[in-house]
Enzyme design. Structure first.
Site, PDB file in Angstrom:
ATOM      1  N   GLU A 148      31.427 -17.302 -43.924  1.00  0.00           N
ATOM      2  CA  GLU A 148      30.673 -16.578 -44.950  1.00  0.00           C
ATOM      3  C   GLU A 148      29.439 -17.349 -45.424  1.00  0.00           C
ATOM      4  O   GLU A 148      28.361 -16.778 -45.558  1.00  0.00           O
ATOM      5  CB  GLU A 148      31.576 -16.203 -46.126  1.00  0.00           C
ATOM      6  CG  GLU A 148      32.677 -15.203 -45.759  1.00  0.00           C
ATOM      7  CD  GLU A 148      32.165 -13.921 -45.119  1.00  0.00           C
ATOM      8  OE1 GLU A 148      30.955 -13.633 -45.176  1.00  0.00           O
ATOM      9  OE2 GLU A 148      33.000 -13.195 -44.528  1.00  0.00           O
ATOM     10  N   GLU A 169      32.805  -6.676 -40.950  1.00  0.00           N
ATOM     11  CA  GLU A 169      32.238  -6.981 -39.627  1.00  0.00           C
ATOM     12  C   GLU A 169      33.177  -6.748 -38.452  1.00  0.00           C
ATOM     13  O   GLU A 169      33.041  -7.409 -37.417  1.00  0.00           O
ATOM     14  CB  GLU A 169      31.791  -8.447 -39.629  1.00  0.00           C
ATOM     15  CG  GLU A 169      32.930  -9.495 -39.669  1.00  0.00           C
ATOM     16  CD  GLU A 169      33.277 -10.042 -41.054  1.00  0.00           C
ATOM     17  OE1 GLU A 169      32.982  -9.360 -42.057  1.00  0.00           O
ATOM     18  OE2 GLU A 169      33.835 -11.151 -41.125  1.00  0.00           O
ATOM     19  N   ASN A 170      34.143  -5.815 -38.530  1.00  0.00           N
ATOM     20  CA  ASN A 170      35.072  -5.564 -37.426  1.00  0.00           C
ATOM     21  C   ASN A 170      34.320  -5.532 -36.086  1.00  0.00           C
ATOM     22  O   ASN A 170      33.267  -4.926 -35.983  1.00  0.00           O
ATOM     23  CB  ASN A 170      35.766  -4.219 -37.612  1.00  0.00           C
ATOM     24  CG  ASN A 170      36.226  -4.025 -39.026  1.00  0.00           C
ATOM     25  OD1 ASN A 170      37.034  -4.777 -39.518  1.00  0.00           O
ATOM     26  ND2 ASN A 170      35.660  -3.032 -39.705  1.00  0.00           N
ATOM     27  N   HIS A 179      27.603 -11.657 -38.290  1.00  0.00           N
ATOM     28  CA  HIS A 179      28.991 -12.105 -38.167  1.00  0.00           C
ATOM     29  C   HIS A 179      29.485 -12.018 -36.721  1.00  0.00           C
ATOM     30  O   HIS A 179      30.470 -12.674 -36.366  1.00  0.00           O
ATOM     31  CB  HIS A 179      29.917 -11.236 -39.029  1.00  0.00           C
ATOM     32  CG  HIS A 179      30.174 -11.777 -40.408  1.00  0.00           C
ATOM     33  ND1 HIS A 179      30.474 -13.085 -40.661  1.00  0.00           N
ATOM     34  CD2 HIS A 179      30.222 -11.145 -41.618  1.00  0.00           C
ATOM     35  CE1 HIS A 179      30.688 -13.247 -41.973  1.00  0.00           C
ATOM     36  NE2 HIS A 179      30.534 -12.090 -42.571  1.00  0.00           N
ATOM     37  N   GLY A 216      31.494  -4.656 -49.881  1.00  0.00           N
ATOM     38  CA  GLY A 216      30.230  -4.106 -49.381  1.00  0.00           C
ATOM     39  C   GLY A 216      30.377  -3.536 -47.979  1.00  0.00           C
ATOM     40  O   GLY A 216      30.016  -2.390 -47.714  1.00  0.00           O
ATOM     41  N   ALA A 217      30.909  -4.356 -47.069  1.00  0.00           N
ATOM     42  CA  ALA A 217      31.030  -3.925 -45.679  1.00  0.00           C
ATOM     43  C   ALA A 217      31.904  -4.909 -44.927  1.00  0.00           C
ATOM     44  O   ALA A 217      32.243  -5.965 -45.456  1.00  0.00           O
ATOM     45  CB  ALA A 217      29.650  -3.863 -45.029  1.00  0.00           C
ATOM     46  N   GLU A 219      26.448  -8.269 -41.630  1.00  0.00           N
ATOM     47  CA  GLU A 219      27.598  -7.862 -40.811  1.00  0.00           C
ATOM     48  C   GLU A 219      27.294  -8.058 -39.326  1.00  0.00           C
ATOM     49  O   GLU A 219      28.145  -8.498 -38.568  1.00  0.00           O
ATOM     50  CB  GLU A 219      27.993  -6.409 -41.097  1.00  0.00           C
ATOM     51  CG  GLU A 219      28.292  -6.085 -42.557  1.00  0.00           C
ATOM     52  CD  GLU A 219      29.253  -7.039 -43.250  1.00  0.00           C
ATOM     53  OE1 GLU A 219      30.156  -7.565 -42.572  1.00  0.00           O
ATOM     54  OE2 GLU A 219      29.089  -7.276 -44.469  1.00  0.00           O
ATOM     55  N   GLU A 234      40.601  -7.394 -43.178  1.00  0.00           N
ATOM     56  CA  GLU A 234      40.369  -8.706 -43.773  1.00  0.00           C
ATOM     57  C   GLU A 234      40.805  -8.640 -45.232  1.00  0.00           C
ATOM     58  O   GLU A 234      40.492  -7.652 -45.903  1.00  0.00           O
ATOM     59  CB  GLU A 234      38.900  -9.110 -43.700  1.00  0.00           C
ATOM     60  CG  GLU A 234      38.692 -10.554 -44.143  1.00  0.00           C
ATOM     61  CD  GLU A 234      37.241 -11.044 -44.019  1.00  0.00           C
ATOM     62  OE1 GLU A 234      36.347 -10.225 -43.706  1.00  0.00           O
ATOM     63  OE2 GLU A 234      37.031 -12.241 -44.242  1.00  0.00           O
TER      64      GLU A 234
HETATM   65  N1  0A1 Z   1      33.896 -10.180 -44.453  1.00  0.00           N
HETATM   66  C1  0A1 Z   1      33.201  -9.201 -45.227  1.00  0.00           C
HETATM   67  C2  0A1 Z   1      33.672  -9.062 -46.614  1.00  0.00           C
HETATM   68  C3  0A1 Z   1      34.964  -8.388 -46.865  1.00  0.00           C
HETATM   69  C4  0A1 Z   1      36.024  -9.118 -47.288  1.00  0.00           C
HETATM   70  C5  0A1 Z   1      37.209  -8.524 -47.637  1.00  0.00           C
HETATM   71  C6  0A1 Z   1      37.265  -7.169 -47.544  1.00  0.00           C
HETATM   72  O1  0A1 Z   1      38.390  -6.526 -47.925  1.00  0.00           O
HETATM   73  C7  0A1 Z   1      39.321  -7.222 -48.635  1.00  0.00           C
HETATM   74  C8  0A1 Z   1      36.216  -6.415 -47.110  1.00  0.00           C
HETATM   75  C9  0A1 Z   1      35.062  -7.034 -46.757  1.00  0.00           C
HETATM   76  C10 0A1 Z   1      31.777  -9.658 -45.379  1.00  0.00           C
HETATM   77  O2  0A1 Z   1      31.534 -10.831 -45.607  1.00  0.00           O
HETATM   78  O3  0A1 Z   1      30.904  -8.832 -45.317  1.00  0.00           O
HETATM   79 ZN    ZN Z   2      30.458 -11.911 -44.587  1.00  0.00          ZN
END
Ligand code: 0A1
Ligand code: ZN
Length: 854
Positions: free
Chosen positions: A317, A261-262, A298, A258-259, A295, A126
């Site tokens: 988000e 959500e794969n 998500h 932070g983390a 996460e 992401e």
């Molecule tokens: N989707 C994740 C946040 C996230 C966004 C971008 C990243 O790398 C560019 C990494 C994590 C979340 O909302 O936790």
């Molecule tokens: Zn998120």
């Protein structure tokens, strides 16, 4: 290599230009042959042209890839390498695209795509990182199932979904849920797992794992419990069940955020999952619990239902932050969580919304999407959902959410889809509400009141200052939660939500025996700035009597700000009535310790600067610092006789448990210790430091001592004790800068950048130092300009290593127009210096240009 060289005017992408991709992706099969400097990725992707495609250009994104070969239906083809990817002539019927590329994970310090962290392979896709792994339509509305084969000699090799086979040197995975490429993940390395299990409400057994590097096994238990609680909560509150046989979490040391959500394979910054009582504070535990929940949540809000395009980022988000806040409120304390969130919103989102980086929760243009993972998209996005829930009521909210999951499961959606679900579920027209998604800026709501013959009238006037690209704003729907108190402190009207929809609007309350005291914006029912002429005695009255805990805290907070502002502007002494009110509250053992700790925590110096700016004054950081020091010293003296008793009464005995109760007590105890340290020369803090068996108390003692310049020995001892623990070392780095006096801040930070344990390559360590510098208000803004200079130098150095983290940290300069002309000139020079750097990344270029064009 066909990396688009980021130059003077990078491309801008617009929401209005959205066009669907002309091909379906039916399946994706990837084979990785891992090697640190030369990983081969073979992709076999079945495409079929869409009959109704507006545009059938076959363009696949790709960056920093070496293309070895490409085939269509087994026959080699020549692809045209173009800016940002490739084009190819393709059949008008279903076909199999195969490509082989080579990539260099070990050289990938940007931490986007496939990279290496301490010898371990991991991915971050992401928002647009998958294009650094192979050629692909890397956009969230292209969804497909993925089958992955990993070949390599790593002991553990993971990908999304369920394992389908493994042998010596290989592992295969299949994810049955169609997903966009940004949710792809791969991890391979020498890892150990902390196992767990969960049986879902329909009786399915799910295997859970937290994977860490050997040595970190002892820091997984809390995260595992948090994961189980999250799964259960989502079943109980939203009726949502987990949908694979396996859920893996991996801790990675080098991570930009932070983390992530794969699907089925969440990847975490180790600081957001590893925890133990000896190494983590109460605040760390709370944050870890919330991020694990975020996460996990998500999986439905983001993965099963994803975003059509990145302009819709707040769809996943905002909703997921809203859900994790609900979770934390349920697990811990609802009012404490709300107060913490509002403090954070005002500290991070309000300055963004009031400055050069202001953008709506759903932006309409961007150059680099990574720059839009902002407080506005996340936190304001969540506030917007909170308002929606307040407007339609709880039952309608859950009815709409049920419809959302039924209607859109498996789809890539927009804010329009989201609002339509609410309109269909409730019959309400949300066209005016939608302005919250398209208008930037924090609305100001001016309140006036009138009382005559038993009728009380509240009049609200709303307006929103101009923001970049949006000079004029239309009135929005603002839910104002209001209650009324009688002068003797009884509540005469319980909370009622008044829907403000016009620029100016009045509401009346009949049958009141005397003029009431209003409690407005209870629970902080809308993210607005309230402007109301009131007195400190009324604020003190609300601090003592309001039945809404948020507004009780808010009254104390407003009072604290008024006192501080008067000290800064008029050189006034700390207000005696306020000091008395604080003393009374602190000594009142009937009151929740967490609440007392919050009331005792002063508004931040940056918050005072913002308040002064809003009132038309130019903040002087040194004066704000001096006022804060004087205030705290005076408060300590006022409480002098009670501090030892209070300290003893709030000390938590027995084994450390990271629960909300204990955390509240320790927070209060820490505040008291810091006051006590100003008077006793650090005796009590030194005793606490020596005897602490948990990080919360050890850190509180060290912070109190260092702030009083009495912590040299303890700081050394702390380093000796923890030098091998990188997460604790981040605290050590940050604390020295946070505690430094204004004139010493930049020098302290500079010295720490020379420390052998400082690293540009580890975002946590870089943030520990540079984030602490930017966070020390008077130090960063010291008149010498040394703080600005040091940050700019380090951002320039980091940009070629890690553009994403550089660009995010540039935001430290976003408030620059608040300050006097000398400081503005210094900051402007630094911003221009950054912008003039040759080869500057697109990420940093966009952030700095936006700030300069203010
Ligand atoms: N989707 C994740 C946040 C996230 C966004 C971008 C990243 O790398 C560019 C990494 C994590 C979340 O909302 O936790
Ligand atoms: Zn998120």
């Amino acid at each position: 290599m066909n990396d688009a060289a980021p130059n003077a005017a990078p491309q801008t992408f617009y929401l209005k230009d959205y066009k669907p991709f002309g091909y379906e992706v039916e399946s994706v099969k990837l084979t990785f042959q891992l090697s640190p400097n030369a990983t081969k990725v073979h992709s076999a992707i079945r495409f079929s042209p869409k009959a109704d495609a507006e545009d059938n250009r076959f363009f696949l994104h790709g960056e920093q890839l070496s293309l070895i070969s490409a085939k269509i239906d087994g026959t080699p083809v020549t692809a045209r390498l173009v800016d940002g990817g490739l084009e190819c002539d393709v059949p008008r019927t279903s076909f199999l695209w195969e490509a082989e590329v080579e990539i260099d994970p070990a050289a990938n310090t940007a931490l986007e795509g496939l990279y290496m962290s301490k010898g371990m392979y991991c991915t971050q896709c992401e928002a647009e990182g998958f294009r650094k792994i192979t050629y692909y339509p890397d956009r969230p509305d292209v969804m497909s199932t993925f089958t992955v084969r990993i070949e390599g000699d790593e002991p553990v090799m993971l990908s999304n979904g369920n394992p389908t086979g493994a042998g010596e040197g290989w592992a295969e995975w299949h994810d049955p849920w169609p997903k966009p490429a940004y949710l792809f993940a791969l991890v391979a390395g020498d890892l150990v797992n902390h196992p767990g299990s969960f049986t879902t409400k329909s009786g399915k057994d799910v295997e859970l794992n937290i994977w860490v590097r050997p040595g970190d096994e002892g820091k997984c238990a809390f995260g595992m419990e948090a994961l189980k609680k999250s799964i259960k909560w989502d079943e109980d509150v939203y009726g949502l069940e987990y949908d694979l046989d396996l859920f893996n979490i991996v801790a990675v040391d080098d991570f930009n955020m932070g983390a992530m959500e794969n699907k089925g394979l969440n990847i975490f910054n180790s600081s957001c999952v590893l925890a133990s009582p000896e190494t983590s504070t109460d605040a760390n535990f709370e944050r870890i619990e919330a991020i694990i929940a975020h996460e996990y949540f998500h999986n439905w809000t983001g993965n099963r239902i994803t975003c059509r395009d990145w302009f819709q980022l707040c769809l996943k988000e905002g909703l997921t932050v809203f859900r994790d806040a609900q979770f934390t409120a349920d697990m811990r304390s609802e009012p404490v969580k709300r107060i913490e969130d509002v403090i954070a919103l005002r500290a991070r989102q309000f300055p963004e919304d009031g400055g050069p980086l202001a953008h709506p929760p759903r932006p309409e243009e961007f150059q680099e999407i990574n720059n839009f993972y902002t407080a506005t998209v996340y936190e304001k996005g969540a506030e917007v959902i909170g308002m929606l829930k307040r407007l339609v009521g709880d039952d309608n909210y859950y009815k709409a959410l049920k419809l959302y999951f039924e209607r859109h499961d498996g789809q890539a959606c927009t804010i329009e889809d989201w609002l339509k679900v609410f309109e269909d579920a409730t019959g309400r027209d949300l066209s005016q509400f939608k302005l919250w998604y398209s208008q930037a800026g924090t609305p100001r709501v001016k309140v006036s009141e009138d009382y005559a013959d038993g009728t009380y009238t509240l009049t609200f006037e709303q307006s929103t200052p101009p923001t970049p690209g949006q000079p004029e704003k239309a009135p929005r729907v603002i839910p104002m939660a209001v209650g009324l108190l009688s002068p003797n402190g009884d509540e005469v009207r319980a909370t009622e939500v008044l829907d403000l929809t016009e620029a100016k609007q009045s509401f009346t309350f009949e049958g009141l025996a005397s003029k009431p005291v209003p409690s407005i914006l209870r629970e902080f029912s809308a993210p607005v700035i309230l402007e109301r002429e009131t007195t400190n005695s009324e604020r003190a009255f609300l601090l003592a009597h309001d039945t809404d805990p948020f507004n009780r805290w808010e009254a104390g907070n407003a009072l604290a700000k008024e006192v501080r502002v008067a000290m800064v502007l008029d050189g006034a002494a700390p207000d005696a009535a306020y000091l008395d009110a604080l003393e009374k509250l602190v000594r009142d053992d009937e009151q929740d310790p967490a609440f007392r700790a919050l009331v005792l925590s002063p508004p931040s110096q940056s918050d005072i600067a913002q308040t002064l700016h809003e009132r038309g004054h130019t903040p002087d950081p040194q004066k704000i610092y001096d006022a804060a020091e004087t205030f705290t010293q005076t408060l300590a003296q006022q409480l002098e006789t009670s501090l030892p008793r209070l300290y003893a009464a709030t000390t938590v005995e027995g084994p450390y448990v990271p629960d909300a109760d204990g955390a509240g007590k320790r927070a209060l105890n820490g505040r008291i210790l810091s006051l006590l340290t100003r008077l006793d020369g650090g005796e009590q803090a030194a005793r606490q430091y020596a005897s602490a068996d948990n990080m919360t108390q050890q850190y509180a003692a060290l912070a109190a001592l260092m702030k009083a310049e009495k912590g040299e020995a303890q700081s050394k001892a702390f380093f000796e004790q923890w030098q091998d623990d990188r997460l604790v070392m981040d605290k050590w780095f940050a604390l020295q800068i946070a505690c430094a006096a204004p004139e010493a801040t930049a020098a302290t930070a500079k010295e720490l950048t020379q420390h052998p344990l400082f690293s540009m390559k580890n975002p946590n360590r870089f943030r520990a130092v540079m984030g602490a510098l930017a966070g020390n208000h008077a130090g960063f803004h010291h008149a010498s300009g040394a703080g600005y200079q040091l940050l700019a130098e380090n951002l320039i150095a980091l940009d070629s290593v890690n553009p994403q983290t550089t660009a995010r940290m540039c935001a430290a300069f976003q408030t620059w127009k608040r300050y006097d002309s000398e400081r503005q000139a210094q900051i402007q020079a630094e911003l221009e210096r950054i912008l003039a750097t040759s080869g500057l990344s697109r990420d940093t270029h966009e952030m700095v240009s936006r700030m300069l064009s203010a």
